[in-house]
Design an enzyme around this catalytic site. Structure first.
Site, short mmCIF file in Angstrom:
data_model
loop_
_atom_site.label_atom_id
_atom_site.label_comp_id
_atom_site.label_asym_id
_atom_site.label_seq_id
_atom_site.Cartn_x
_atom_site.Cartn_y
_atom_site.Cartn_z
N ARG A 135 2.81 -37.05 -33.69
CA ARG A 135 1.87 -35.95 -33.43
C ARG A 135 2.29 -34.71 -34.20
O ARG A 135 1.50 -33.77 -34.36
CB ARG A 135 1.82 -35.65 -31.93
CG ARG A 135 1.31 -36.81 -31.10
CD ARG A 135 1.56 -36.59 -29.62
NE ARG A 135 0.83 -35.45 -29.10
CZ ARG A 135 1.01 -34.94 -27.89
NH1 ARG A 135 1.93 -35.47 -27.07
NH2 ARG A 135 0.30 -33.91 -27.47
N LYS A 173 -0.06 -25.96 -30.28
CA LYS A 173 0.79 -26.28 -29.12
C LYS A 173 2.05 -26.97 -29.59
O LYS A 173 2.11 -27.40 -30.76
CB LYS A 173 0.01 -27.18 -28.15
CG LYS A 173 -0.50 -28.49 -28.79
CD LYS A 173 -1.40 -29.26 -27.86
CE LYS A 173 -1.81 -30.59 -28.46
NZ LYS A 173 -2.77 -31.32 -27.60
N HIS A 174 3.11 -27.08 -28.79
CA HIS A 174 3.33 -26.67 -27.42
C HIS A 174 4.47 -25.66 -27.44
O HIS A 174 5.63 -26.06 -27.46
CB HIS A 174 3.74 -27.85 -26.56
CG HIS A 174 2.84 -29.05 -26.64
ND1 HIS A 174 2.86 -29.94 -27.70
CD2 HIS A 174 1.89 -29.49 -25.79
CE1 HIS A 174 1.97 -30.91 -27.49
NE2 HIS A 174 1.37 -30.66 -26.34
N HIS A 207 5.37 -34.42 -18.97
CA HIS A 207 4.43 -35.05 -18.05
C HIS A 207 5.16 -35.57 -16.80
O HIS A 207 4.58 -35.60 -15.72
CB HIS A 207 3.71 -36.22 -18.72
CG HIS A 207 2.68 -35.80 -19.73
ND1 HIS A 207 3.00 -35.55 -21.04
CD2 HIS A 207 1.35 -35.60 -19.61
CE1 HIS A 207 1.90 -35.20 -21.69
NE2 HIS A 207 0.88 -35.23 -20.84
N ASP A 244 0.01 -25.48 -20.63
CA ASP A 244 -0.21 -26.92 -20.67
C ASP A 244 -0.72 -27.32 -19.28
O ASP A 244 -0.75 -26.50 -18.35
CB ASP A 244 1.09 -27.65 -21.02
CG ASP A 244 0.85 -29.00 -21.69
OD1 ASP A 244 -0.28 -29.51 -21.61
OD2 ASP A 244 1.80 -29.55 -22.28
#
Length: 498
Positions: free
Chosen positions: A168, A198-199, A211, A283
């Protein structure tokens, strides 16, 4: 915005007139309306959540994969939501947002162009290509009714020890990532959609996934400044309208506190040190990194106090709305802080509403192919000529990977069966493998533990156009132009045929 001079615009996009208009709009809101304006919530099902938006005066919604049946349904839902916002008397658009980075993170799967991972663009090394890809993707999203996209990913990945970001990210070189991010921001702006890099302050150099837990960032502020913060500083310089803040325990700045809830990170580091004056987005508040200790609603209140303006994806929008109203009424959250956050959000959407729509490109699939071909990196092997015979045997990857490769190979005149040049596909999680040609479909680190008699290739993607680019390179019809954007053990730095 057309008709405005640079002197009339704030560094993050809106004109001064839009900012003043936003402040007047917010001054006329009730407390309940202001509290809703800073929430961007998720919703269940595939029908338009009009009642949710109306009841809690939401600033917007985020669309996830399970909210989508088809592009026609999605377009109709997004249109219905904006109509509901206008019925409420809103003079600015609803935030309708989505995670659509390309590659492994793309909520809209059908009816739009599949673009490869961001690392593809890092391997290609061309900010202009990044601009064109972002413009094409952003234009498709805006045509579906989206007003905000949570991209590009401005994280600098540190290698295999990064379990969350990986492909990513555009790469491990902060300056490279910065250039590609700036290119992407130009493209999204041209498409008339709000991009959210982001982030912050960087998720590519922590060893855990926010997460599921609160990652700990142990790097010194000096190292963060020379590595992780570089692309975000570039994003600010490029006029980013919003920045997403991650849930990370940054020990050098505010130990023990998630960065999304930290005034030291948001106000002192992002706003004062980097000079960002736009919209700060958290987030997702339902993630463990934010909610584990305090719960999602309390995390949202703390994030607002710390300087965040948009509170994204709480577990329960109603609970967060009630918590915000209560916090202001009791004096815990100053009225001015909520007013400021709501005004920034309204001003940003007034700015988005004034941007001109761009027609989707009919050549977006060709652009996806170009990106994959230019990013494809021949790590070892010949840069010219055929790398396979007239017949190939494909091994590894998923069933979808093999099917897509087979379709591209047969379209190019290759026979695919149980004999021929062995092409081994190495997907995410692969421990390596052997073949005549081995191809990494995601990050290229697996090539270090792989052996090939002819070539080792980093493709960074598994879209149909990526496989078509791969086959064209294998048959000598095209030349892969990428360079490794991350170090791979046993491979010379920046290997490739560029």
């Amino acid at each position: 915005m057309a008709g405005s001079s640079p002197q009339d615009r704030l560094p993050w996009g809106p004109t001064r007139a839009q900012w003043e208009r936003a402040r007047r709009i917010v001054a006329g809101m009730t407390l309940e309306q202001k509290a809703g304006q800073v929430i961007v919530a998720g919703y269940h099902g595939t029908d338009a959540p009009r009642d949710l938006v109306r009841r809690y005066h939401l600033g917007g919604v985020i669309v996830m994969g399970d909210n989508i049946r088809s592009v026609d349904q999605l377009r109709a839902v997004n249109r219905s939501l904006q109509q509901e916002a206008r019925r409420q008397g809103r003079e600015w658009p609803l935030i309708i947002s989505v995670d659509q980075e390309g590659g492994t993170v793309a909520r809209v799967q059908d009816g739009v162009t599949e673009f490869p991972t961001y690392m593809t663009l890092g391997a290609a090394g061309d900010p202009e290509l990044a601009r064109r890809v972002a413009r094409a993707s952003g234009t498709e999203l805006r045509a579906l009714g989206f007003t905000m996209v949570f991209a590009p990913d401005a994280d600098v990945t540190v290698g295999p020890s990064d379990p969350t970001i990986g492909s990513r990210s555009a790469g491990s070189d902060p300056e490279l990532v910065a250039r590609i991010v700036q290119g992407s921001l130009r493209g999204y702006a041209e498409a008339g959609i709000i991009a959210v890099p982001k982030h912050f302050p960087g998720h590519g150099s922590v060893p855990a996934d926010s997460h599921t837990s609160l990652p700990v960032q142990r790097a010194s502020l000096e190292l963060l400044s020379s590595r992780d913060l570089v692309p975000f500083q570039a994003a600010v310089a490029a006029g980013a309208g919003a920045v997403m803040v991650a849930h990370i325990d940054v020990r050098a700045v505010d130990p023990g506190t998630p960065s999304s809830l930290s005034s030291a990170v948001i106000t002192q580091l992002l706003r004062e040190r980097l000079g960002f004056s736009g919209v700060v987005v958290t987030d997702a508040l339902q993630m463990a990194g934010a909610a584990e200790e305090h719960g999602s609603a309390e995390a949202g209140v703390r994030a607002l106090l710390a300087g965040a303006d948009i509170l994204l994806l709480p577990d329960d929008a109603a609970a967060l709305h009630a918590a915000l109203v209560r916090a202001v009424r009791t004096g815990r959250v100053p009225h001015d802080r909520l007013d400021e956050a709501a005004a920034r959000t309204v001003a940003l959407m007034l700015h988005q509403d004034a941007s001109a729509a761009v027609e989707p490109s009919t050549s977006a699939s060709a652009l996806s192919y170009e990106a994959s071909r230019r990013g494809l990196t021949v790590v070892a092997g010949s840069c010219e000529g055929r790398l396979v015979g007239s017949a190939v045997r494909v091994l590894g990857g998923t069933a979808s990977d093999r099917a897509r490769f087979t379709a591209a190979a047969r379209a190019a005149g290759l026979r695919v069966g149980e004999t021929g040049t062995v092409v081994r596909l190495l997907g995410p999680g692969s421990a390596g493998g052997a073949g005549d040609v081995v191809v990494a479909l995601d990050t290229p680190y697996v090539l270090a533990s792989s052996s090939a008699t002819t070539a080792r290739i980093a493709l960074y993607g598994r879209t149909p156009e990526a496989f078509r680019a791969l086959v064209d390179v294998l048959t000598g019809r095209a030349r892969g132009e990428g360079r490794l954007p991350v170090p791979v053990d046993g491979v010379r730095p920046h290997a490739g045929c560029a």
